[in-house]
Design a protein around this motif. Structure first.
Motif: not given
Length: 319
Positions: A10-13, A15-23, A34-39
């Motif tokens: 999810l973090t990679q999506l 970062r690379h600006g995939a559609a619908g993956a802004g937040s 967990l997402l914050a630590r991975i980010d």
């Protein structure tokens, strides 16, 4: 459910600006953490793999070989100490010898190896005799092939062929058996039950090799002598009666004793190396195959070196 792999994807999506993956929407507090630590993690480029200079690579390989050989010497001595201790406890009636296991190993290692050892020795004896007659005939001394065959088969060739065949046939089997037990953690189970693995497993095999290899050496020597008799009759024109009469003069008890004295030590070396290599198995079939191959190669090498050292020793003392 969200694991580390899913959070990373999810973090990679994002970062690379995939559609619908802004937040991320609807994530629980644990997921947000967990997402914050991975980010926060930024993948770093791995350092280039270090390659040794081709000029010093042979010296590095030689050093590693010397270190591995030193470790093998230590392991063999440690295993020998355990076996001596187990034999002492058996000799002093502190622990019983597992007679059934000893008899089974004697049958598997020695008795079932008699046909192949006899066949190989007969062929080798025939080949050596044929080549020897070919050379001695030029000097009119073909009868001396009897002396050479008798001394060579009983002092060197018979015991050496028997030891090599046992190393390849039974040494590999011992390594595979012990390695399989290591993989299934049977050694640890025996220790938990209060049973010494060296007493129960390794001692019967070592004793079978030490006691039985002289028998194999004698059978191989006799088979090689039989091959020499057949070839001397068919190729050299030496009658069997003449061969036997000459053999009585050429053969001494010393030649027979030399081969019989060397064979127990060779059996012990084969048992030690096979046991040490089996104990090195790490837990995979690849490791088992590698150690089995190493056991055969090392056993044959050590047997040949030991035979050369014995030859030098007996020649020095005039025996």
């Amino acid at each position: 459910m969200l694991d580390t792999t899913g959070a990373w994807l999810l973090t990679q999506l994002r970062r690379h600006g995939a559609a619908g993956a802004g937040s991320f929407v609807g994530a629980s507090s644990k997921h947000q953490t967990l997402l914050a630590r991975i980010d926060e993690y930024e993948p770093a480029d791995l350092p280039p793999q270090h390659t040794d200079n081709f000029l010093i690579a042979p010296f590095i390989a030689l050093g590693r070989t010397v270190i591995d050989a030193s470790k093998d010497v230590v392991s063999v001595n440690a295993t020998q100490g355990h076996l001596i201790g187990a034999f002492w406890r058996t000799a002093t009636f502190q622990s019983p010898l597992r007679l059934a296991s000893f008899v089974e190993q004697f049958e598997q290692i020695i008795l079932r190896a008699i046909p192949i050892v006899a066949l190989i020795s007969l062929v080798v004896g025939a080949i050596i005799t044929q080549q020897t007659i070919l050379q001695l005939r030029n000097f009119g001394a073909a009868i001396l092939v009897v002396d050479l065959a008798a001394i060579l088969m009983f002092r060197e060739i018979g015991v050496l062929l028997a030891a090599i065949m046992v190393a390849g046939r039974s040494g590999s089997a011992i390594t595979a058996e012990i390695g399989s037990m290591r993989i299934r953690e049977e050694f640890d189970a025996l220790r938990v039950m209060g049973v010494d693995p060296y007493q129960a497993l390794l001692l019967p095999r070592a004793l079978a090799l030490i006691v039985g290899l002289p028998l194999l050496a004698f059978v191989g020597s006799m088979a090689g002598l039989a091959g020499a008799i057949l070839v001397a009759k068919a190729y050299g024109g030496i009658p069997i009666e003449v061969f036997v009469i000459r053999l009585q003069d050429a053969m001494t008890i010393t030649s027979v004793a030399v081969g019989l004295l060397k064979s127990p030590f060779m059996g012990l070396l084969i048992g030690l190396i096979a046991s040490v290599e089996g104990m090195k198995v790490q837990g995979s079939s690849e490791s088992l195959g590698r150690r089995t191959t190493s056991s055969v190669v090392k056993s044959i090498f050590v047997v040949i070196v030991a035979d050369g050292l014995f030859a030098i020793f007996f020649a020095a003392i005039g025996f």
